[in-house]
Design an enzyme around this catalytic site. Structure first.
Site, PDB file in Angstrom:
ATOM      1  N   HIS A 180      79.453  35.316  29.929  1.00 23.39           N
ATOM      2  CA  HIS A 180      79.014  36.713  29.850  1.00 23.39           C
ATOM      3  C   HIS A 180      80.170  37.642  29.522  1.00 23.39           C
ATOM      4  CE1 HIS A 180      75.181  38.656  30.272  1.00 23.39           C
ATOM      5  NE2 HIS A 180      75.707  39.678  30.920  1.00 23.39           N
ATOM      6  N   ARG A 232      79.920  39.125  26.064  1.00 21.42           N
ATOM      7  CA  ARG A 232      79.025  40.292  25.945  1.00 21.42           C
ATOM      8  C   ARG A 232      79.736  41.542  26.457  1.00 21.42           C
ATOM      9  NH1 ARG A 232      73.403  41.490  25.513  1.00 21.42           N
ATOM     10  NH2 ARG A 232      72.515  42.796  27.146  1.00 21.42           N
ATOM     11  N   ARG A 269      73.880  37.461  24.465  1.00 22.52           N
ATOM     12  CA  ARG A 269      74.125  36.552  25.571  1.00 22.52           C
ATOM     13  C   ARG A 269      74.408  35.164  25.003  1.00 22.52           C
ATOM     14  NH1 ARG A 269      69.851  39.860  26.775  1.00 22.52           N
ATOM     15  NH2 ARG A 269      70.074  41.173  28.628  1.00 22.52           N
ATOM     16  N   HIS A 272      69.223  46.741  26.394  1.00 23.93           N
ATOM     17  CA  HIS A 272      68.975  47.219  27.751  1.00 23.93           C
ATOM     18  C   HIS A 272      67.727  48.094  27.788  1.00 23.93           C
ATOM     19  CE1 HIS A 272      73.489  46.756  28.987  1.00 23.93           C
ATOM     20  NE2 HIS A 272      72.812  45.625  29.083  1.00 23.93           N
ATOM     21  N   LYS A 331      65.988  37.934  27.053  1.00 18.96           N
ATOM     22  CA  LYS A 331      65.742  38.096  28.481  1.00 18.96           C
ATOM     23  C   LYS A 331      64.635  39.109  28.750  1.00 18.96           C
ATOM     24  CE  LYS A 331      68.202  39.115  32.792  1.00 18.96           C
ATOM     25  NZ  LYS A 331      69.524  39.488  33.390  1.00 18.96           N
ATOM     26  N   TYR A 387      79.481  50.925  30.759  1.00 21.24           N
ATOM     27  CA  TYR A 387      80.558  50.826  29.775  1.00 21.24           C
ATOM     28  C   TYR A 387      81.050  52.196  29.297  1.00 21.24           C
ATOM     29  CZ  TYR A 387      78.749  46.054  29.610  1.00 21.24           C
ATOM     30  OH  TYR A 387      78.328  44.801  29.941  1.00 21.24           O
TER      31      TYR A 387
END
Length: 333
Positions: free
Chosen positions: A272, A275, A197, A298, A220, A307
């Site tokens: 973003h 990313r 990020r 994630h 995050k 994706y």
């Protein structure tokens, strides 16, 4: 526990059976009466007597928000923004008695709110308010159930994930190299090389750059993430500084360059997009979806699966096993 002077008299504010029991707040005209009341109910609580007459829960929605923040919310990375949003939400709902707040009230508020904001905004508010009730219930600070539990979120279409093609990447990097400072260039390169990020790359510290990898901390998710990088890039980064932050804040500089290059991006994906670009090209070049999950950090594979359609062989069987393909195969026999 405390007794304090308020406009209408003296307020008793205490927890007779401890912080996880009922909270009692009463106002008396005389301080001496307030003191006697406090001593009485605190004695009853200490003795384990029946406190059912004190269980008239008069907490309002804002009271729950503050209690949630005190016991849990302050530990979140986004604590200031989250509690600010919740306070605003509670006021927008009219700050009702929490015990009497219903799903119907939320649905009516939502219907009006959808005339002003996007569905995603409403769904975020839904998540935040649900978490307040759930967390207080988990901590035995809320015995009246969660009125949001059975309410569904507003259904939304999946947001388009923009990404840069090879030509756009080359133009972007060439343009950034020509800037007065190379901070923005290196932040962009780190994002494109690791899927980081923007905030993770921009706040990177020299001590977190190894010989052939970068260690991202304060992410995050709160988990440390290590991603390999080209040794030449690592060398260039280490040469900038031995300790401390490697870059200044360059968000506005990046936004200016994107505008100058007239690169059109989906709303809300300014930085973003880097990313997304990493993840998209990773899959297009034959990368493994499980490896991508680890690189991006994630917690759920569901997020990474956005994706999957970039993989060269994604759903390739559709061309082999559809009814027209099968009937053609039969005709050739």
């Amino acid at each position: 526990m405390a007794i304090k002077k308020v406009k209408t008299g003296w307020q008793v504010d205490c927890w007779p059976t401890g912080r996880y029991g009922p909270r009692v707040r009463r106002i008396f005209k005389q301080q001496s009466v307030a003191k006697r009341f406090e001593a009485k109910i605190m004695g009853q609580g200490a003795a384990g007597e029946d406190m059912s007459d004190l269980r008239s829960d008069k907490r309002r929605l804002l009271d729950l928000v503050e209690q949630w923040y005190e016991h849990h919310g302050h530990t979140l990375k986004s604590a200031p923004d989250r509690v600010r949003s919740l306070r605003k939400l509670a006021n927008a709902l009219g700050n009702p008695l929490a015990k009497k707040f219903t799903a119907q009230q939320w649905v009516e508020y939502r219907a009006q709110r959808l005339k002003e904001v996007k569905a995603n905004t409403i769904n975020h508010e839904h998540t935040y308010l649900t978490a307040v009730f759930s967390e207080l219930e988990r901590l035995s600070l809320w015995p009246h159930g969660n009125p949001m539990q059975k309410v569904r979120k507003v259904r939304t279409d999946e947001t388009e994930k923009g990404y840069l093609d090879s030509y756009q990447i080359a133009r972007l990097l060439d343009h950034l190299r020509a800037q007065e400072t190379d901070d923005c260039y290196y932040i962009t390169v780190i994002c494109l090389s690791t899927g980081a990020r923007w905030g993770e790359a921009q706040t990177l510290r020299a001590e977190n750059v190894r010989k052939d990898r970068i260690v991202f901390v304060g992410t995050k998710s709160g988990k440390t993430r290590t991603v390999p990088i080209d040794p030449d890039l690592a060398k260039q980064l280490r040469q900038r500084r031995k300790l401390g932050r490697l870059f200044g804040n360059r968000y506005k500089a990046f936004a200016r360059v994107i505008k100058e290059l007239k690169i059109e991006l989906p709303e809300g994906q300014l930085t973003h997009v880097l990313r997304h670009t990493f993840a998209s090209h990773f899959m297009m070049n034959g990368g493994n979806i499980l490896v991508l999950q680890q690189i991006l950090g994630h917690q759920s594979i569901t997020m990474t699966m956005r994706y999957a359609h970039f993989a060269p062989d994604h759903l390739e069987e559709a061309t082999k096993y559809n009814p027209l393909a099968m009937s053609t195969a039969v005709d050739t026999l």
